[in-house]
Design a protein around this motif. Sequence first.
Motif, PDB file in Angstrom:
ATOM      1  N   ALA A 117       0.830  -1.207   0.000  1.00  0.00           N
ATOM      2  CA  ALA A 117       0.000   0.000   0.000  1.00  0.00           C
ATOM      3  C   ALA A 117       0.863   1.255   0.000  1.00  0.00           C
ATOM      4  N   TYR A 118       2.028   1.168   0.604  1.00  0.00           N
ATOM      5  CA  TYR A 118       2.975   2.275   0.595  1.00  0.00           C
ATOM      6  C   TYR A 118       3.610   2.427  -0.789  1.00  0.00           C
ATOM      7  N   GLU A 140       2.066   4.336  -4.067  1.00  0.00           N
ATOM      8  CA  GLU A 140       2.143   5.788  -4.285  1.00  0.00           C
ATOM      9  C   GLU A 140       3.127   6.144  -5.389  1.00  0.00           C
ATOM     10  N   GLN A 145      -2.778   1.730   9.198  1.00  0.00           N
ATOM     11  CA  GLN A 145      -3.435   2.317   8.029  1.00  0.00           C
ATOM     12  C   GLN A 145      -3.862   3.758   8.272  1.00  0.00           C
ATOM     13  N   GLU A 201      -2.299   7.076   6.147  1.00  0.00           N
ATOM     14  CA  GLU A 201      -3.180   7.919   5.340  1.00  0.00           C
ATOM     15  C   GLU A 201      -3.164   9.365   5.837  1.00  0.00           C
ATOM     16  N   GLU A 202      -3.110   9.541   7.139  1.00  0.00           N
ATOM     17  CA  GLU A 202      -3.051  10.902   7.687  1.00  0.00           C
ATOM     18  C   GLU A 202      -1.732  11.571   7.323  1.00  0.00           C
ATOM     19  N   LYS A 251       0.060  11.106   4.704  1.00  0.00           N
ATOM     20  CA  LYS A 251       0.028  11.476   3.286  1.00  0.00           C
ATOM     21  C   LYS A 251      -0.813  12.722   3.048  1.00  0.00           C
ATOM     22  N   LYS A 252      -1.639  13.097   4.039  1.00  0.00           N
ATOM     23  CA  LYS A 252      -2.420  14.337   3.975  1.00  0.00           C
ATOM     24  C   LYS A 252      -1.743  15.457   4.772  1.00  0.00           C
ATOM     25  N   LYS A 260       5.454   9.836  -0.608  1.00  0.00           N
ATOM     26  CA  LYS A 260       5.032   9.747  -2.001  1.00  0.00           C
ATOM     27  C   LYS A 260       5.965  10.647  -2.805  1.00  0.00           C
TER      28      LYS A 260
END
Length: 316
Positions: free
Chosen positions: A14-15, A18, A135, A139-140, A142-143, A253
């Motif tokens: 999942a990483y 990107e 997870q 995700e946080e 990456k934001k 990313k």
Amino acid sequence: MSTLTKNQHYVWRAYLDEWADKNSNIYCFMQDKVKLFPVKSANIAAERFFYQLAELNDAEIEWVNLLIDRASNEQLRDFHRETLNTFQLVYRLRNRIQNASELSKEGFEMMSKELDIAEKMHGERWHGFIENMAQVSLEELKKCSADFYNDKVEGNHFIHFISQQFFRTPKLRAMQIRKYHPMWHRGLDLDKTWFIESQIFAMNMCVGILISKDLYKFKFLHNANKVPFLTSDQPVISLGADNEGMRLYYPLKPNLAGLFEKDTNAALKSEKNIGVMELEFYNNKIYQQSYNQLYCNSADYLKEIISIPKNVIDKW
């Protein structure tokens, strides 16, 4: 019936996704084969039964216990002993059923098959569990959000994940496999002990960070340059510990990376736009500390990076 995952990832798929292009390809440079090629994330940063356990002999058990005894407190040492027992349980069960006269032939064959699967899959499932728990934090991040860190559960999941990702790779395994060792003549095989060692080292690191959890902060590095951040088969790297504590770099990313470091005076989160020279500094560090594989979403940029021999990069 249990199933086998033969191709076991040491970097979270999942990483890696990107870094995929519009065709879901990631550009990979394989250093040992001097080969650059597009590939799906399912087929990189993985090895056949990478986490397969091994039954440890007396010398190997003694070596692991020596490492356990170096832990900073008895509670942590007890945790490591339980970890050792957990990942050796399959062999105790195997020995038990071999001596169980009450088992039918069918029962013995069924249990033997399940224990063979457990031997190959226990470590893989363990890391899958850790990834699932992380997870939210990934995700946080990456934001460009670090709010999850204020939640005790999510913050602790992240620290555990980042510590495991640092130690679970083939680079760290290779560093543990030394040609000469004081116990080598007694049958010590450091390849067999590596998985347990990685758990000990990761948890030691995790606890070390947890002790000063509130002092560790996140710095997000924004990349608006034409060239991307690289990542590798060692995606979490140390920039060196100073008097404050660990300084970890983690590209998130192609246009975003994070620093996780102890900084008593900083806010929980800070952000910075970086120029080309700073970008190249971090990419060179990733190249330098990679093991065998580099990943990028740009084949052209990857060609530029690998045009410089890695042993030259090492001296920078």
